[in-house]
Design a protein around this motif. Sequence first.
Motif, PDB file in Angstrom:
ATOM      1  N   PHE A   1       0.801  -1.217   0.000  1.00  0.00           N
ATOM      2  CA  PHE A   1       0.000   0.000   0.000  1.00  0.00           C
ATOM      3  C   PHE A   1       0.831   1.265   0.000  1.00  0.00           C
ATOM      4  N   MET A   2       2.117   1.110   0.332  1.00  0.00           N
ATOM      5  CA  MET A   2       2.960   2.309   0.254  1.00  0.00           C
ATOM      6  C   MET A   2       3.556   2.452  -1.124  1.00  0.00           C
ATOM      7  N   GLY A   3       3.472   1.358  -1.919  1.00  0.00           N
ATOM      8  CA  GLY A   3       4.109   1.391  -3.235  1.00  0.00           C
ATOM      9  C   GLY A   3       3.092   1.564  -4.349  1.00  0.00           C
ATOM     10  N   ASP A   4       3.493   1.142  -5.565  1.00  0.00           N
ATOM     11  CA  ASP A   4       2.567   1.246  -6.697  1.00  0.00           C
ATOM     12  C   ASP A   4       1.360   0.372  -6.471  1.00  0.00           C
ATOM     13  N   PRO A   5       0.184   0.694  -6.892  1.00  0.00           N
ATOM     14  CA  PRO A   5      -0.166   2.018  -7.426  1.00  0.00           C
ATOM     15  C   PRO A   5      -0.763   2.958  -6.374  1.00  0.00           C
ATOM     16  N   PHE A   6      -0.614   2.565  -5.104  1.00  0.00           N
ATOM     17  CA  PHE A   6      -1.335   3.334  -4.082  1.00  0.00           C
ATOM     18  C   PHE A   6      -0.561   4.551  -3.597  1.00  0.00           C
ATOM     19  N   HIS A   7       0.703   4.297  -3.226  1.00  0.00           N
ATOM     20  CA  HIS A   7       1.545   5.384  -2.731  1.00  0.00           C
ATOM     21  C   HIS A   7       0.963   6.084  -1.518  1.00  0.00           C
ATOM     22  N   PHE A   8       0.359   5.325  -0.623  1.00  0.00           N
ATOM     23  CA  PHE A   8      -0.154   5.947   0.596  1.00  0.00           C
ATOM     24  C   PHE A   8       0.997   6.264   1.514  1.00  0.00           C
ATOM     25  N   PRO A   9       0.871   7.321   2.290  1.00  0.00           N
ATOM     26  CA  PRO A   9       1.878   7.508   3.339  1.00  0.00           C
ATOM     27  C   PRO A   9       1.732   6.435   4.401  1.00  0.00           C
ATOM     28  N   LEU A  10       2.762   6.302   5.219  1.00  0.00           N
ATOM     29  CA  LEU A  10       2.825   5.195   6.178  1.00  0.00           C
ATOM     30  C   LEU A  10       1.565   5.038   7.003  1.00  0.00           C
ATOM     31  N   TYR A  11       1.119   6.106   7.631  1.00  0.00           N
ATOM     32  CA  TYR A  11       0.009   5.976   8.572  1.00  0.00           C
ATOM     33  C   TYR A  11      -1.304   5.642   7.889  1.00  0.00           C
TER      34      TYR A  11
ATOM     35  N   GLY B   1       8.453 -12.034  -5.307  1.00  0.00           N
ATOM     36  CA  GLY B   1       9.758 -12.609  -5.563  1.00  0.00           C
ATOM     37  C   GLY B   1      10.515 -12.841  -4.273  1.00  0.00           C
ATOM     38  N   ALA B   2      11.639 -13.528  -4.401  1.00  0.00           N
ATOM     39  CA  ALA B   2      12.369 -13.942  -3.208  1.00  0.00           C
ATOM     40  C   ALA B   2      13.404 -12.928  -2.747  1.00  0.00           C
ATOM     41  N   GLU B   3      13.570 -11.832  -3.512  1.00  0.00           N
ATOM     42  CA  GLU B   3      14.634 -10.897  -3.133  1.00  0.00           C
ATOM     43  C   GLU B   3      14.237 -10.124  -1.882  1.00  0.00           C
ATOM     44  N   LEU B   4      15.255  -9.644  -1.220  1.00  0.00           N
ATOM     45  CA  LEU B   4      15.054  -8.803  -0.049  1.00  0.00           C
ATOM     46  C   LEU B   4      14.477  -7.458  -0.465  1.00  0.00           C
ATOM     47  N   ARG B   5      13.551  -6.971   0.301  1.00  0.00           N
ATOM     48  CA  ARG B   5      13.066  -5.626   0.029  1.00  0.00           C
ATOM     49  C   ARG B   5      13.068  -4.833   1.314  1.00  0.00           C
ATOM     50  N   THR B   6      12.993  -3.509   1.173  1.00  0.00           N
ATOM     51  CA  THR B   6      12.863  -2.692   2.384  1.00  0.00           C
ATOM     52  C   THR B   6      11.796  -1.641   2.139  1.00  0.00           C
ATOM     53  N   TYR B   7      11.369  -0.991   3.207  1.00  0.00           N
ATOM     54  CA  TYR B   7      10.388   0.065   3.070  1.00  0.00           C
ATOM     55  C   TYR B   7      10.981   1.314   2.462  1.00  0.00           C
ATOM     56  N   GLY B   8      12.283   1.385   2.495  1.00  0.00           N
ATOM     57  CA  GLY B   8      12.912   2.519   1.828  1.00  0.00           C
ATOM     58  C   GLY B   8      12.888   3.820   2.593  1.00  0.00           C
ATOM     59  N   PHE B   9      12.693   3.734   3.917  1.00  0.00           N
ATOM     60  CA  PHE B   9      12.782   4.991   4.671  1.00  0.00           C
ATOM     61  C   PHE B   9      14.237   5.342   4.861  1.00  0.00           C
ATOM     62  N   GLU B  10      14.557   6.579   4.733  1.00  0.00           N
ATOM     63  CA  GLU B  10      15.959   6.927   4.923  1.00  0.00           C
ATOM     64  C   GLU B  10      16.278   6.881   6.405  1.00  0.00           C
ATOM     65  N   ILE B  11      17.488   6.471   6.674  1.00  0.00           N
ATOM     66  CA  ILE B  11      17.927   6.388   8.072  1.00  0.00           C
ATOM     67  C   ILE B  11      18.325   7.782   8.516  1.00  0.00           C
ATOM     68  N   LYS B  12      17.415   8.389   9.279  1.00  0.00           N
ATOM     69  CA  LYS B  12      17.755   9.737   9.742  1.00  0.00           C
ATOM     70  C   LYS B  12      18.672   9.647  10.939  1.00  0.00           C
ATOM     71  N   ARG B  13      19.312  10.730  11.218  1.00  0.00           N
ATOM     72  CA  ARG B  13      20.169  10.735  12.399  1.00  0.00           C
ATOM     73  C   ARG B  13      19.314  10.557  13.643  1.00  0.00           C
TER      74      ARG B  13
END
Lengths: 292, 238, 287
Positions: free
Chosen positions: C53-63, C116-128
């Motif tokens: 739901f955060m990705g295509d085609p929805f692109h909802f923000p996290l919450y 697929g079997a590959e690793l994925r991540t949510y893609g949030f940047e690691i902030k300080r």
Amino acid sequence: MDLFLHLWIMIFIYSIFAMSLNLEMGYTGLFNFGHIAFFGIGAYTSALLTLHQIPFALAFVVALVASGFFGFLLSIPSLRLRGDYFGIATLGFGEILRMVFQNEVWLTKGPMGLPGIPKPILFSYRFATLPQYLLLTMGLTIVTFLILRIIIRSPLGRTLRGIREDEIVLMALGKNAFHFKIKSVVIGSVFAGLAGVLWTHYTTFISPGDFTLSETILVLLIVVLGGKGTEWGPLMGAFVLIFFQESLRFLKLPTEWGRYLAPLQQMIFGGLLIFLMIYRPEGLIREKGEGR
Amino acid sequence: MTESFLEVRDVYSGYGKIEVLHGVSLTVAPKEIVCVIGPNGSGKSTLLKTIVGLIQPTRGFIQFDGSEISHKEPEENVELGIAYIPQGKNIFPSLTVMENLEMGGISLKDSRKARNAIQEIWERYPILQKRRKIKAGSLSGGEKQVLAMARASILQPRLILLDEPSIGLAPKVIDEMYHHINRMNREGIPLLIVEQNARKALRLAHRAYVLDLGRNRLEDTGEGLLNNEEVQHLYLGR
Amino acid sequence: MSYILQSIFNGLLAGCIYALFAMGLTMVYRVLNFVNFAHGELIMWGAYLLYLFMGDPFHFPLYVALIPALGFTILLGLGMDWIVFKPLRRTNRLTLLIAALGISFFLRNGAQLFWGAELRTYGFEIKRGWRLFHISMTANQMAIILATLGCIIIVYLLLYRSIIGKAMRAVSDNLELARVTGINAKKTIRFTWIISSALACVGGILLALDTNLQPGMGMINLVKAFAAILLGGVGNVWGALWGGIFIGLAENLSVLFISTGYKDSIAFGMMVLLLLLRPRVLYGSQE
């Protein structure tokens, strides 16, 4: 023709593997979901030994002993557990062992696997070609079937079946159910190791990825589909499922489909397992005297 | 002819392939106390479980206050006002006394009614109020039985089924309990009591049945069976 | 020293996530008296659904994406029960276990089919992040702690302050008695699945937030959840909480001694130790 031979070799190998699980699960009522571990131990032991120029006959024996030994080790802590806990614990064991295969790179070359495993040589006869290998696996399948049949029909076998039915009654009779369960797991592990040996020398390349939960599900499905607790059940199940699995491989479907085909096939297996449990838990071949 | 409040007619029931009741019949009239006695294994508990719906009869007819309940589920029977107090495990051990009573009131749609009913319980059974925050599992045998009966009475039941209420209890506690049973009956609730320790129950009961090996054996008034020599010999241990 | 403190912190973090897994697993166990082998897949699908739901085609923000992720995971849990476990209610535990294995396999490969079997991540940047008492933590990690605390509070309020939660505890004690008391057992069981699935979903998302997504993440965490509930006492929700935290700590402190490749096997090792030292905990076919 090659496909035909390959098919039968795989069916025989999985028959042995399934018969071994059937002894534990079908007859003794022990749901060993880590059974693949012993297949793997047999495979890796024989592979490593023969790769180091140890003669096959010796490697074979050591592999079987190793499988049985680890079966013994596993059973001590886990057989105290109630049925479903035992299942989960053994499953965990299977996963741990796979991690060992993967991490102990100095021994198993880890994820890179072991290539070039030599074909077995027994009494100077080399089982290299497909028909020769088929003969070997068929022979060993028959031997396994007969040995297990003798065990099942012996007093030991009756005791094991008694354990499955009602442990309390058995203990009241003064027999130590625990020791019998260990025997069952050890014998099962030895034959699982045998299947592993046959398999590793057939495929000549093994890696930790060959011993995952998917294989456990497959052999579980074979035993359940064929009819657990029956003599011919595992063979029947192996025939049906391996036929299905291997023939898909040779259908020469476009390779892009491969990405979808493998998980789809596994989903069918999962669904089949569910279906069987709900609608026909006794499998294809019903056990004598029960339509449970 | 008295309209029977509960009628069990020719009921067969059991567990899976094992049939325990082979055609049992009984009636309970409004405001009656009826007792069922018989040896172990005669099917007394099975009978109560079948009436409340935990077991479905294979054959036969059960009617409560004019409507058929032969194949109803326990939840439906509770709504109709049938309270069942099982033998042995009859309270929720990990819930407090208060919570046990709250569960008793759960089927009352009106939560105020439930709260009032619980207030009444405190007045009637002060021992329970004293221990209301204690986990029911730590209560004594007698206290558990009292809690079980209190829980059932919150429902404002129209019929109470009691399975061996005096089992494992000291004589003084049994006395107290039968005092509560009597009181509930005088308030108009009919009770069907299954007992092993039959003497007390028979003394209290208006009518009674003897059940043996899943079949009706005898039927009489409570006094009648109490004085019956055969009954005394076979079932009352004299 | 700070390395040890950091390990303890990481351990608590992982422990929080395992606690959520274990609590969900044990709730279903308490009420239905079997270990849901497919619980790992609820965890995994919870994580993947958020990804979806955060990705295509929805692109909802996290919450926003959380809502359908939770909703569909709950549907999955309810569906599992309704389609497979309910027809098997009266069979033995082993049949249930095998059926659950089948579900697990089906769902795991289903995820592999889609993603697929590959690793994925949510893609949030690691902030300080911050540094407190020699321990560094990121915002993500703070979120894990807060979310877990929130879940624990909700579970407590549910089980001890709400009627349906008390009904859950009653059904766990004695199903037959609950039915004749007038508790709607079916509704209570459904509600249990809702809570169990929700906990799995949240836990899975937090795990994926901290690490990554892959189809096998369910199974290995199931084994850890199982070990946690054994440690804490099967059927005991608070025990499951402590069990999970303990395993998280054990895992992260163990890497001080053994190779990280075996980190995942610590839970299993704990289980074996427990069985060897206190087998009475689980011996026999009673319970």
